[in-house]
Design an enzyme around this catalytic site. Structure first.
Site, short mmCIF file in Angstrom:
data_model
loop_
_atom_site.label_atom_id
_atom_site.label_comp_id
_atom_site.label_asym_id
_atom_site.label_seq_id
_atom_site.Cartn_x
_atom_site.Cartn_y
_atom_site.Cartn_z
N SER A 1 0.85 -1.19 0.00
CA SER A 1 0.00 0.00 0.00
C SER A 1 0.88 1.24 0.00
O SER A 1 1.96 1.25 0.60
CB SER A 1 -0.91 0.00 1.24
OG SER A 1 -1.47 1.28 1.45
N ARG B 1 -22.52 -5.65 -45.40
CA ARG B 1 -21.41 -5.26 -44.53
C ARG B 1 -21.91 -4.09 -43.71
O ARG B 1 -22.30 -3.06 -44.26
CB ARG B 1 -20.17 -4.87 -45.32
CG ARG B 1 -18.93 -4.78 -44.41
CD ARG B 1 -17.69 -4.34 -45.14
NE ARG B 1 -17.48 -5.06 -46.39
CZ ARG B 1 -16.50 -4.78 -47.24
NH1 ARG B 1 -15.66 -3.79 -46.98
NH2 ARG B 1 -16.37 -5.47 -48.36
#
Length: 406
Positions: free
Chosen positions: A275, A315
């Site tokens: 930490s 497409r």
């Protein structure tokens, strides 16, 4: 790909990197051009000529230039072809002219995506081998270790660590089954999915040509799928399912590694879990990052499904383009999580004393169901472990069957 905001991305290495997609696209063009030469439609060019020319595109600066140029065409294949033709022209101008004949950009990109997805799935499955092996070892050691089973965060009934680990392992085995079942088809159907370009070149059997090229790329064959996106959505589902299975393990380890519970401890490594403000902390970072991936993956898979649902015409405008980055992220994240999970499960410490002690402290509560049922049937000798041994044995049988039939 630095992965600054996705800690652990480096574990995915080159899998599904931009460079791997470019290399796969070049390979598609190479095998296609060779196949045209083999059937006498195009001239026969020197073996490997496209691959040799395309090797120059692996450079970081080249890839960055392709990425920028892709904006003008809406996909990276158009500028890739332009650059590849320039490189080929120095070797054989005819090869440059014949490059990509009969294909469309979606053919090349979809097929390249199948190649890199297949390769990434193989790498993921290799990591799952390690996860399953590690869990099998824990199953053997802790099949009868008593522990509290928790429902809705509260003590429920006594189970064994073996039951919990078997559930972890079954989830991973299910995920591996789904990954194994995936098919990776080539997409070689031309401008509007009808193979019209191939026919225009004079190819007598267009489907045979597509099958030959697919085989050359190590891919499956199928009908045209420009707007039938099952190959992509199925891959997304299997990848997401894999992260869920790994995430379940990570979530249990996070809970069990709370100091006030103390049932699990992650493997340690220099500098891991620290930490910035509290020097005493050793956070379960591997599990945290695996869980993060599991929580992120469903949104990526959902985005891919949303795109598939909007894949109209021959497409789609935009929907096709949506898929690429989420699929890349999902594949890389899953591989990184699988490698983190392999490390986590191999080094996981399971504290049987803490588990047994908690069972003893909560004995009255966790035996409540058995007392109630015992009165119903007139017994006071109900085994608190239930069918734990059979559950563990069934999972171990699945593992052995997988080893016998990989």
């Amino acid at each position: 790909m630095t992965g600054l905001l996705w800690p652990g991305d480096h574990r995915a290495g080159d899998a599904f990197s931009d460079a791997s997609v470019v290399a796969a696209a070049v390979r598609v063009e190479s095998v296609w051009l060779s196949a045209l030469g083999e059937i006498g439609v195009a001239p026969r060019f020197a073996d490997g000529i496209v691959d040799e020319a395309g090797a120059a595109l692996a450079d970081d600066a080249e890839i960055a230039a392709l990425a920028a140029a892709g904006e003008n065409a809406g996909n990276p294949i158009v500028p890739l072809l332009s650059r590849l033709r320039d490189l080929l022209a120095d070797r054989d101008p005819d090869a440059a002219r014949w490059l990509h004949a009969g294909l469309t950009s979606q053919d090349v990109l979809d097929t390249a995506l199948m190649i890199v997805t297949r390769d990434t799935v193989r790498a993921i499955r290799a990591e799952l081998d390690g996860v399953i092996t590690a869990l099998a070892g824990h199953l053997d050691r802790h099949r009868s270790t008593p522990m509290i089973g928790r429902t809705l965060t509260q003590p429920a009934v006594e189970i064994t660590a073996g039951v919990k680990i078997a559930a972890w392992c079954d989830g991973v085995l299910d995920a591996d089954d789904d990954l194994t079942a995936l098919r990776f088809p080539a997409s070689l159907s031309g401008a509007a999915g009808s193979r019209s370009g191939t026919v225009a070149l004079g190819v007598a059997a267009p489907r045979d040509l597509a099958d030959t090229v697919a085989a050359g790329l190590g891919l499956a064959t199928t009908h045209p799928w420009h707007t039938t996106r099952a190959p992509i959505t199925r891959a997304a589902d299997a990848l997401q399912g894999c992260t869920a299975a790994l995430g379940r393990i990570a979530t249990d380890v996070i809970t069990g590694s709370r100091p006030e519970i103390g049932e699990f401890t992650e493997p340690t490594a220099a500098g891991r879990g620290g930490s910035s403000a509290m020097p005493q902390k050793v956070n379960p970072v591997l599990s945290v990052l695996i869980r993060r991936t599991a929580l992120t993956a469903p949104a990526l898979a959902a985005l891919i499904h949303t795109a598939a649902a909007d894949a109209g015409d021959e497409r789609p405008p935009g929907a096709w383009h949506v898929e690429w980055e989420p699929l890349q992220s999902l594949a890389r994240h899953t591989l990184a999580a699988a490698r983190q999970a392999a490390e986590l499960t191999a080094g996981l410490q399971i504290h049987a004393d803490a588990m047994a002690g908690r069972v003893a402290r909560h004995r009255d509560d966790i035996d409540a169901e058995h007392r109630t049922l015992g009165r119903l049937v007139g017994r006071d000798d109900i085994d608190a472990r239930g069918d734990a041994d059979a559950i563990v044995d069934a999972t171990l049988t699945r593992i052995r069957q997988r080893e016998d039939h990989p």
